[in-house]
Design a protein around this motif. Structure first.
Motif, PDB file in Angstrom:
ATOM      1  N   TRP A  18     -37.747  11.113 -24.247  1.00  0.00           N
ATOM      2  CA  TRP A  18     -38.386  11.356 -22.818  1.00  0.00           C
ATOM      3  C   TRP A  18     -37.759  12.928 -22.455  1.00  0.00           C
ATOM      4  N   ALA A  19     -36.462  13.049 -22.784  1.00  0.00           N
ATOM      5  CA  ALA A  19     -35.804  14.207 -22.263  1.00  0.00           C
ATOM      6  C   ALA A  19     -36.389  15.430 -22.645  1.00  0.00           C
ATOM      7  N   LEU A  20     -36.846  15.507 -23.704  1.00  0.00           N
ATOM      8  CA  LEU A  20     -37.379  16.547 -24.738  1.00  0.00           C
ATOM      9  C   LEU A  20     -38.837  16.751 -24.355  1.00  0.00           C
ATOM     10  N   PHE A  21     -39.460  15.713 -24.063  1.00  0.00           N
ATOM     11  CA  PHE A  21     -41.127  15.976 -24.175  1.00  0.00           C
ATOM     12  C   PHE A  21     -41.725  15.367 -22.862  1.00  0.00           C
ATOM     13  N   ARG A  22     -41.254  14.667 -22.083  1.00  0.00           N
ATOM     14  CA  ARG A  22     -41.662  14.325 -20.693  1.00  0.00           C
ATOM     15  C   ARG A  22     -41.592  15.073 -19.683  1.00  0.00           C
ATOM     16  N   PHE A  23     -42.506  15.289 -18.656  1.00  0.00           N
ATOM     17  CA  PHE A  23     -42.344  15.949 -17.363  1.00  0.00           C
ATOM     18  C   PHE A  23     -41.830  15.362 -16.416  1.00  0.00           C
ATOM     19  N   SER A  24     -41.647  13.894 -16.529  1.00  0.00           N
ATOM     20  CA  SER A  24     -41.546  13.080 -15.306  1.00  0.00           C
ATOM     21  C   SER A  24     -40.198  12.794 -15.097  1.00  0.00           C
ATOM     22  N   GLY A  25     -39.523  12.512 -14.051  1.00  0.00           N
ATOM     23  CA  GLY A  25     -38.280  12.097 -13.922  1.00  0.00           C
ATOM     24  C   GLY A  25     -37.196  13.118 -13.569  1.00  0.00           C
ATOM     25  N   ARG A  26     -36.033  12.876 -13.474  1.00  0.00           N
ATOM     26  CA  ARG A  26     -35.049  13.648 -13.045  1.00  0.00           C
ATOM     27  C   ARG A  26     -33.929  13.605 -14.253  1.00  0.00           C
ATOM     28  N   ILE A  27     -32.977  14.704 -14.326  1.00  0.00           N
ATOM     29  CA  ILE A  27     -31.939  14.768 -15.270  1.00  0.00           C
ATOM     30  C   ILE A  27     -30.840  15.539 -14.510  1.00  0.00           C
TER      31      ILE A  27
END
Length: 136
Positions: A18-27
């Motif tokens: 998710w962190a490397l390939f998805r564009f949704s959400g927040r980090i």
């Protein structure tokens, strides 16, 4: 939807994907730096495996790739850019900004500055339209 993003994020290997390939959400800032460190490590290993000793340095300090490896180089470069954008979009979301702002990374001088700034600015503490606040 936000709950699904949060559960994806916290699911071990799926969280890394998710962190490397998805564009949704927040980090948050820490996740941003860790994701970029992982990207750098993967890029260096991939570069070494794919290109090995076939890349030479010229006397004036430039890299020379055999023309036959140029398609492979472009593929590695595009994959790295995709991941860079995915990481940056999620970081921008944490600041409450739209992901399109990540287009600044297409301009090297501005992109380097933006890369550092994204890692230093504190995100929003509350939920926003991009999802719940990541742990701080």
């Amino acid at each position: 939807m936000a709950d699904l993003q949060q559960s994806d994020k916290n699911a071990g290997t799926n969280g890394v994907l998710w962190a490397l390939f998805r564009f949704s959400g927040r980090i948050n800032r820490e996740e941003y730096w860790w994701a970029n460190a992982v990207l750098l490590g993967i890029s260096l290993v991939t570069f070494r495996v794919v290109f090995g000793d076939s890349v030479e340095m010229t006397q004036d300090g430039q890299m020379h790739f055999p023309e036959t490896l140029m398609p492979s180089f472009m593929l590695v470069l595009l994959a790295s850019l995709y991941v860079t954008f995915a990481i940056s979009v999620k970081r921008l979301h944490d600041l409450g900004w739209p992901g399109i702002v990540a287009a600044v990374f297409l301009f090297p001088a501005i992109g380097l500055f933006a890369f550092v700034v994204l890692g230093l600015l504190k995100g929003q503490n509350q939920s926003n339209k991009y999802g719940p606040a990541p742990p701080r």
